[in-house]
Scaffold this active site. Structure first.
Site, PDB file in Angstrom:
ATOM      1  N   GLY A   8      -2.615  -1.175   9.593  1.00  0.00           N
ATOM      2  CA  GLY A   8      -2.756  -1.326   8.175  1.00  0.00           C
ATOM      3  C   GLY A   8      -3.833  -1.053   7.487  1.00  0.00           C
ATOM      4  O   GLY A   8      -3.851  -1.377   6.114  1.00  0.00           O
ATOM      5  N   LEU A  10      -4.803   1.676   5.625  1.00  0.00           N
ATOM      6  CA  LEU A  10      -4.542   2.008   4.181  1.00  0.00           C
ATOM      7  C   LEU A  10      -3.944   1.142   3.117  1.00  0.00           C
ATOM      8  O   LEU A  10      -3.898   1.777   1.968  1.00  0.00           O
ATOM      9  CB  LEU A  10      -3.404   3.466   4.312  1.00  0.00           C
ATOM     10  CG  LEU A  10      -4.293   4.632   5.241  1.00  0.00           C
ATOM     11  CD1 LEU A  10      -3.382   5.784   5.455  1.00  0.00           C
ATOM     12  CD2 LEU A  10      -5.527   4.937   5.078  1.00  0.00           C
ATOM     13  N   GLY A  11      -3.614  -0.021   3.499  1.00  0.00           N
ATOM     14  CA  GLY A  11      -3.125  -0.835   2.658  1.00  0.00           C
ATOM     15  C   GLY A  11      -4.154  -1.545   1.430  1.00  0.00           C
ATOM     16  O   GLY A  11      -5.392  -1.015   1.788  1.00  0.00           O
ATOM     17  N   ILE A  35       0.667   3.460  10.054  1.00  0.00           N
ATOM     18  CA  ILE A  35       1.985   4.446  10.391  1.00  0.00           C
ATOM     19  C   ILE A  35       1.726   5.653   9.739  1.00  0.00           C
ATOM     20  O   ILE A  35       2.429   6.423  10.035  1.00  0.00           O
ATOM     21  CB  ILE A  35       2.884   3.340   9.878  1.00  0.00           C
ATOM     22  CG1 ILE A  35       4.102   3.964  10.716  1.00  0.00           C
ATOM     23  CG2 ILE A  35       3.289   3.385   8.342  1.00  0.00           C
ATOM     24  CD1 ILE A  35       5.308   2.931  10.635  1.00  0.00           C
ATOM     25  N   ARG A  36       0.976   5.645   8.490  1.00  0.00           N
ATOM     26  CA  ARG A  36       0.903   6.984   7.758  1.00  0.00           C
ATOM     27  C   ARG A  36      -0.254   7.541   7.842  1.00  0.00           C
ATOM     28  O   ARG A  36      -1.585   7.049   8.167  1.00  0.00           O
ATOM     29  CB  ARG A  36       1.290   6.838   6.184  1.00  0.00           C
ATOM     30  CG  ARG A  36       0.670   5.898   5.742  1.00  0.00           C
ATOM     31  CD  ARG A  36       1.435   5.226   4.357  1.00  0.00           C
ATOM     32  NE  ARG A  36       0.709   4.102   3.995  1.00  0.00           N
ATOM     33  CZ  ARG A  36       0.036   3.719   2.791  1.00  0.00           C
ATOM     34  NH1 ARG A  36       0.202   4.504   1.713  1.00  0.00           N
ATOM     35  NH2 ARG A  36      -0.618   2.872   2.744  1.00  0.00           N
ATOM     36  N   TYR A 142       9.737 -13.213   2.868  1.00  0.00           N
ATOM     37  CA  TYR A 142       8.370 -12.861   2.897  1.00  0.00           C
ATOM     38  C   TYR A 142       7.694 -14.457   3.398  1.00  0.00           C
ATOM     39  O   TYR A 142       7.069 -14.559   4.520  1.00  0.00           O
ATOM     40  CB  TYR A 142       7.737 -12.383   1.598  1.00  0.00           C
ATOM     41  CG  TYR A 142       6.300 -12.227   1.908  1.00  0.00           C
ATOM     42  CD1 TYR A 142       5.493 -11.260   2.877  1.00  0.00           C
ATOM     43  CD2 TYR A 142       5.275 -13.014   0.890  1.00  0.00           C
ATOM     44  CE1 TYR A 142       4.288 -11.267   2.696  1.00  0.00           C
ATOM     45  CE2 TYR A 142       3.787 -12.820   1.181  1.00  0.00           C
ATOM     46  CZ  TYR A 142       3.303 -11.906   1.874  1.00  0.00           C
ATOM     47  OH  TYR A 142       1.995 -11.636   1.841  1.00  0.00           O
TER      48      TYR A 142
HETATM   49  C1  AKB Z   1       2.542 -11.001  -2.724  1.00  0.00           C
HETATM   50  O1  AKB Z   1       2.453 -11.259  -4.055  1.00  0.00           O
HETATM   51  O2  AKB Z   1       3.444 -10.786  -2.320  1.00  0.00           O
HETATM   52  C2  AKB Z   1       1.118 -11.130  -2.273  1.00  0.00           C
HETATM   53  C3  AKB Z   1       1.185 -12.532  -1.719  1.00  0.00           C
HETATM   54  C4  AKB Z   1       0.539 -13.557  -2.445  1.00  0.00           C
HETATM   55  O3  AKB Z   1       1.146 -12.908  -0.473  1.00  0.00           O
HETATM   56  N1  AKB Z   1       0.010 -10.887  -3.015  1.00  0.00           N
END
Ligand code: AKB
Length: 325
Positions: A8, A10-11, A35-36, A142
């Site tokens: 990752g 390029l993130g 990946i890109r 997440y």
């Molecule tokens: C998000 O906002 O999803 C991220 C984080 C706090 O993990 N910046």
């Protein structure tokens, strides 16, 4: 760390981490993957670059063997807001990529860095000065992947002795590469809009506190933790780290010190506001201070000055003149 592979790259974090590691460890010792491919991107131009889909175990293993790396930094992941839009994909990518990174590290005896996040906390967590070890029942996909990841990392250390280390990042603010699809992104967007339009409409509501950190401190933290004496580490994974906690009015007030006519208004996005409401107001980083001397350098005003100076150069919009106008 002698030879490092980054996923990752390029993130938002990857692009700055790759550059710093190349300066510190030599460009030939840092293998950037993503990946890109972006034509002319300085991360790609600045050293070895390979295409890597982190869901492809054999490809990850193959590249780590090919370059004989001793350290893997696994950054490729989906952030919170995108994760809510695509929960199944967020689970597959975040957990699939992590499992592959853990397995490759186990097989090749690599040191491994894994980022977690303040998203690993949830509504049942104490909101102020959230302790290092506390309730973690996140309500976002997440966050679910982050807690699961923290547990998996601890498991791989305990069961297999994999030297995996990590931090819980707060919102990260930087001027080089935009974040993609996070809840804390407003705190980056606001600087761009302050320079371009002298006003910003925030998708996060007034009074919503979240932890934040300027990117140079985040990069220092990664390197410091990875180089830390393992005998001092009681936690190893998911260290709380933070440099500041603020709400939108406070970042606006900091910008006003440099651009007095700057104005903030609000058009709250219910999805991202809901995510923000489920996260702490502020977290306690004392374990990181004690175990590996974490010591961020940027507070809100110092960060604002640096952001505006660098963005003003990047966008070609002088802010000093605006400040004096
Ligand atoms: C998000 O906002 O999803 C991220 C984080 C706090 O993990 N910046």
């Amino acid at each position: 760390m002698k030879k490092i592979l980054i996923t990752g790259c390029l993130g938002q974090i990857g692009s700055e981490l790759t550059h710093r590691l190349r300066v510190m460890y030599g460009a030939e010792n840092v293998i950037a993957t993503d990946i890109r491919h972006i034509e002319g991107n300085p991360v790609i131009e600045g050293g070895t670059f390979e295409i890597l889909d982190v869901m492809d175990y054999e490809a990850m293993l193959g590249l780590c063997k090919k370059y004989e790396v001793d350290t893997l930094m696994h950054l490729a992941a989906l952030l919170s807001a995108v994760g809510e839009a695509k929960p199944k994909f967020a689970w597959d990518l975040n957990m699939g990529g992590l499992m592959n990174a853990l397995e490759v590290s186990r097989e090749l005896n690599l040191k491994l860095f894994i980022p977690s996040s303040i998203a690993a906390f949830g509504p049942g967590t104490p909101v102020d000065m959230t302790p290092q070890d506390t309730v973690q029942r996140p309500t976002t996909m997440y966050g679910v992947t982050k807690v699961s990841g923290e547990l998996l990392c601890d498991y791989y250390f305990t069961k297999y002795g994999v030297d995996v280390r990590g931090v819980r990042f707060p919102g990260l603010i930087s001027y080089k590469t935009l974040p993609g699809g996070g809840t804390t992104d407003y705190a980056v967007d606001i600087y761009y809009e302050a320079l371009k339009n002298k006003k910003y409409t925030s998708f996060i509501g007034k009074g919503t506190y979240m932890d934040m950190m300027y990117m140079p401190d985040a990069i220092d933290a990664i390197i410091q933790l990875m180089e830390a004496d393992p005998s001092r580490l009681k936690h190893r994974n998911a260290f709380n780290i933070t440099a500041m906690s603020f709400e939108p009015e406070q970042i606006a007030a900091s910008i006003k010190k440099f651009i007095p006519e700057f104005e903030i208004s609000y058009n709250v996005d219910p999805v991202r506001q809901g995510i923000a409401n489920s996260w702490p107001n502020s977290i306690d980083a004392s374990a990181a201070h004690e175990e590996w001397d974490f010591n961020p350098q940027y507070d809100l005003d110092r960060m604002t000055k640096d952001m505006l100076e660098n963005l003003s150069e990047k966008l070609g919009i002088p802010f000093r003149e605006l400040a004096l106008a």
